[in-house]
Scaffold this motif. Structure first.
Motif, mmCIF file in Angstrom:
data_model
loop_
_atom_site.group_PDB
_atom_site.id
_atom_site.type_symbol
_atom_site.label_atom_id
_atom_site.label_comp_id
_atom_site.label_asym_id
_atom_site.label_seq_id
_atom_site.Cartn_x
_atom_site.Cartn_y
_atom_site.Cartn_z
ATOM 1 N N SER A 33 56.188 52.041 -10.636
ATOM 2 C CA SER A 33 56.498 51.498 -11.970
ATOM 3 C C SER A 33 56.148 52.507 -13.062
ATOM 4 O O SER A 33 56.880 52.651 -14.051
ATOM 5 N N LYS A 34 55.050 53.208 -12.867
ATOM 6 C CA LYS A 34 54.641 54.226 -13.841
ATOM 7 C C LYS A 34 55.680 55.366 -13.875
ATOM 8 O O LYS A 34 56.081 55.817 -14.946
ATOM 9 N N HIS A 35 56.091 55.793 -12.674
ATOM 10 C CA HIS A 35 57.119 56.845 -12.599
ATOM 11 C C HIS A 35 58.422 56.380 -13.247
ATOM 12 O O HIS A 35 59.081 57.136 -13.959
ATOM 13 N N ASN A 71 61.854 46.960 -6.254
ATOM 14 C CA ASN A 71 61.448 46.799 -4.852
ATOM 15 C C ASN A 71 62.166 47.765 -3.921
ATOM 16 O O ASN A 71 61.553 48.360 -3.035
ATOM 17 N N VAL A 86 60.522 51.055 -4.223
ATOM 18 C CA VAL A 86 59.148 51.199 -3.720
ATOM 19 C C VAL A 86 59.170 51.521 -2.233
ATOM 20 O O VAL A 86 58.429 52.380 -1.758
ATOM 21 N N SER A 129 52.056 53.038 -4.179
ATOM 22 C CA SER A 129 51.993 51.640 -4.602
ATOM 23 C C SER A 129 53.113 51.297 -5.574
ATOM 24 O O SER A 129 53.685 52.185 -6.207
ATOM 25 N N GLN A 130 53.394 49.992 -5.702
ATOM 26 C CA GLN A 130 54.405 49.542 -6.661
ATOM 27 C C GLN A 130 53.992 49.939 -8.079
ATOM 28 O O GLN A 130 54.834 50.307 -8.902
ATOM 29 N N GLN A 131 52.686 49.899 -8.325
ATOM 30 C CA GLN A 131 52.158 50.268 -9.649
ATOM 31 C C GLN A 131 52.498 51.733 -9.978
ATOM 32 O O GLN A 131 52.912 52.054 -11.092
ATOM 33 N N ALA A 132 52.309 52.598 -8.962
ATOM 34 C CA ALA A 132 52.598 54.029 -9.161
ATOM 35 C C ALA A 132 54.090 54.235 -9.409
ATOM 36 O O ALA A 132 54.479 54.996 -10.311
#
Lengths: 115, 115
Positions: free
Chosen positions: B47-49, B33, B36, B42-45
């Motif tokens: 998380s991917k990074h 968090n 982010v 986005s949080q999803q992006a």
């Protein structure tokens, strides 16, 4: 999309063949043919890699008669060095902590033995 | 395909958001968090990074209760520093040659003026 120079440098370097081409060019300028020989890849593949390196300004290509001459341009690597050096204190810290840990561990083992 | 560690490090770094995440982690460990918030993605992006950085061993992820804590692992950057330093003499040479050229050019201009 505009790509910043450091991103372009890093992307160009993230391929072992391209790094090997740069290492070769440390010995001085070379023709495309000179650069194809040491690698087990096609001339077409090498040309593509050279195009990538030229776009990232890591090499300069000039024409001499019919031949293309490639030359190392080390300047973008200076920016990369500046970026990576900002992390030096962190890896030095990590290595020191690891050394301490190993030292303490050895002492504990030696103390165990002498009992 | 087996990817060598330096290639993996360089590929992970060839994205400005991932480099910004690492820069943030210089201040100490952070939750997902925390990471982010400063970025307009986005949080999803993110998380991917983070997954990419963890795979390249540039960060370590641990669980603390429900939260994922991310921590900088600077050690792969040491290998990158070793690689880039092999080019130092070349960029120093290039900068010296540029300095010489500018100095000579200035002298030529000044001589032209004094006539």
């Amino acid at each position: 999309m505009v790509v910043d120079t450091l991103t372009r440098t890093l992307a160009a370097l993230s391929d072992p063949t391209r790094r090997a081409i740069l290492a070769q060019l440390k010995n001085g300028p070379a023709t495309v043919n000179d650069l194809v020989q040491p690698f087990s890849v096609s001339q077409q593949a090498i040309s593509k890699h050279l195009g990538y390196l030229a776009k990232a300004k890591l090499i300069r290509k000039t024409k001499e008669g019919r031949q293309s001459i490639c030359e190392l341009n080390p300047l973008p690597l200076r920016e990369l060095e500046g970026w990576v050096m900002e992390y030096r204190e962190f890896w030095e810290g990590a290595i020191n902590r690891l050394d301490e840990f190993l030292k303490e561990n050895k002492e504990v083992r030696n103390n165990g033995r002498s009992k």
